[in-house]
Design a protein around this motif. Structure first.
Motif, mmCIF file in Angstrom:
data_model
loop_
_atom_site.group_PDB
_atom_site.id
_atom_site.type_symbol
_atom_site.label_atom_id
_atom_site.label_comp_id
_atom_site.label_asym_id
_atom_site.label_seq_id
_atom_site.Cartn_x
_atom_site.Cartn_y
_atom_site.Cartn_z
ATOM 1 N N THR A 142 -8.284 -4.699 0.046
ATOM 2 C CA THR A 142 -9.428 -3.732 1.155
ATOM 3 C C THR A 142 -10.631 -4.460 0.563
ATOM 4 O OG1 THR A 142 -9.962 -1.538 2.024
ATOM 5 C CG2 THR A 142 -9.778 -2.112 -0.503
ATOM 6 N N ALA B 139 0.755 -1.156 0.106
ATOM 7 C CA ALA B 139 -0.138 -0.089 -0.050
ATOM 8 C C ALA B 139 0.793 1.380 -0.018
ATOM 9 C CB ALA B 139 -0.962 -0.002 1.197
ATOM 10 N N PRO B 140 0.463 2.345 -0.694
ATOM 11 C CA PRO B 140 -0.967 2.409 -1.350
ATOM 12 C C PRO B 140 -0.652 2.169 -2.862
ATOM 13 C CG PRO B 140 0.364 4.578 -1.436
ATOM 14 C CD PRO B 140 1.153 3.676 -0.684
ATOM 15 N N PHE C 290 -2.777 -3.171 -2.746
ATOM 16 C CA PHE C 290 -3.102 -3.701 -1.412
ATOM 17 C C PHE C 290 -4.585 -4.216 -1.484
ATOM 18 C CE2 PHE C 290 -4.027 0.517 -1.423
ATOM 19 C CZ PHE C 290 -5.244 0.741 -0.881
ATOM 20 N N ASN D 69 -5.191 6.827 -2.900
ATOM 21 C CA ASN D 69 -4.668 5.395 -2.406
ATOM 22 C C ASN D 69 -4.056 5.267 -0.893
ATOM 23 O OD1 ASN D 69 -5.969 3.152 -4.173
ATOM 24 N ND2 ASN D 69 -5.081 4.657 -5.510
ATOM 25 N N ALA E 33 -5.897 3.448 2.135
ATOM 26 C CA ALA E 33 -5.161 2.352 2.869
ATOM 27 C C ALA E 33 -5.251 3.089 4.385
ATOM 28 C CB ALA E 33 -3.473 2.550 2.626
ATOM 29 N N SER F 155 2.060 4.669 5.437
ATOM 30 C CA SER F 155 0.862 3.819 5.757
ATOM 31 C C SER F 155 1.005 2.972 6.861
ATOM 32 C CB SER F 155 0.615 3.020 4.286
ATOM 33 O OG SER F 155 0.217 3.818 3.447
ATOM 34 N N GLY G 203 -5.178 0.031 -5.303
ATOM 35 C CA GLY G 203 -3.920 0.784 -5.356
ATOM 36 C C GLY G 203 -3.646 1.599 -6.298
#
Length: 278
Positions: A63, A57-58, A61, A269, A273, A211, A73
């Motif tokens: 989610t 991330a970013p 990744f 992103n 994240a 992040s 991402g």
């Protein structure tokens, strides 16, 4: 690269022509034919097969989106826009970082994008697009070591992590020479080890570091400077000889870069994240 005699090269050329349907006075350059067919094949199939490692991330990744796990991402936004420009759909395959380029070489994917640095060593085996992002590199440490790890010299004989197969491995080897390099496949696993103390530090791209530090309040970015390098810039990896595809992707990357879209993807992103980690 091995040197090949003219005789062997001639033999290889004849075999290549034969494999393409015979050498009936065909004068077209075989590599150009291959790359043109490659781009055409992607468009004909309507699919751009993309290899990535969604643990960074970013840039890439996992989610939850509408209750479903999804790979997202900045890199994913970029390839989706590239696919749109090509008039095809992006098909994302998530795998370990050290198998991303292997997937490309084996023909299982058309392109590889995973915060990949176009190093001289990699360029011997793959073609690359123009750089689309050049990130600063930093070091993550545990806050309890803030007063101890204040310089590169302080990391002598210490365990410093880097993702296996990444440019960060070279950074540790060349800039933190007295440290002990520990190569680990997944970035989250390194974070856990810095937390537990089995790793003293880890090297990672700055946006990625921010992040993870946001998600892990006991960690911090060390006040230690690492030298930047053009080799650290990100580019999309392509099969060797991908002239036509490379040219097409460079046009799209330049357009998106000029419009500020790529920086926008990174920032958006990064925020996503952070939100996902809450």
């Amino acid at each position: 690269m091995k040197k090949i005699t003219g005789l062997v090269m001639a033999a290889v050329a004849l075999l290549t022509l034969a494999a393409c349907g015979g050498g009936n006075d065909k004068t077209a350059d075989s590599s150009a034919e291959k790359t043109t067919d490659q781009l055409a094949a992607i468009k004909d199939a309507g699919v751009l097969k993309v290899a990535t490692s969604a643990d960074y991330a970013p840039f890439e990744f996992h989610t939850m989106v509408d209750g479903k796990d999804k790979v997202v991402g900045a890199d994913i936004d970029l390839v989706n826009e590239i696919a749109k420009e090509l008039g095809v759909k992006a098909e994302i395959s998530d795998m370990s970082f050290n198998t991303v380029l292997a997937s490309l070489k084996e023909g299982k994917s058309d392109i590889a994008i995973s915060a990949i640095s176009a190093t001289a060593e990699r360029k011997e085996q793959f073609d690359f697009t123009d750089n689309y992002y050049n990130p600063p590199q930093v070091m993550i440490i545990n806050k309890k070591n803030q007063g101890t790890f204040t310089s590169l010299a302080a990391l002598k004989n210490k365990n410093v992590g880097a993702q296996k197969g990444s440019i960060q491995e070279d950074i540790v080897k060349t800039q933190i020479k007295d440290a002990k390099l520990v190569s680990i496949e997944k970035v989250p696993n390194m974070v856990v080890e810095v937390n537990s103390g089995s790793l003293d530090a880890m090297v990672v791209e700055k946006t990625i570091a921010e992040s993870y530090v946001q998600q892990n309040p006991e960690l911090m970015i060390a006040d230690i400077d690492l030298e930047p390098s053009e080799d650290e810039a990100f580019a999309i990896a392509l099969p060797k000889g991908s002239d036509e595809l490379q040219t097409e992707l460079n046009k799209i990357i330049k357009k998106l870069s000029d419009e500020g879209k790529i920086d926008e993807y990174v920032q958006t992103n990064h925020e996503l994240a952070e939100k996902s980690a809450e």
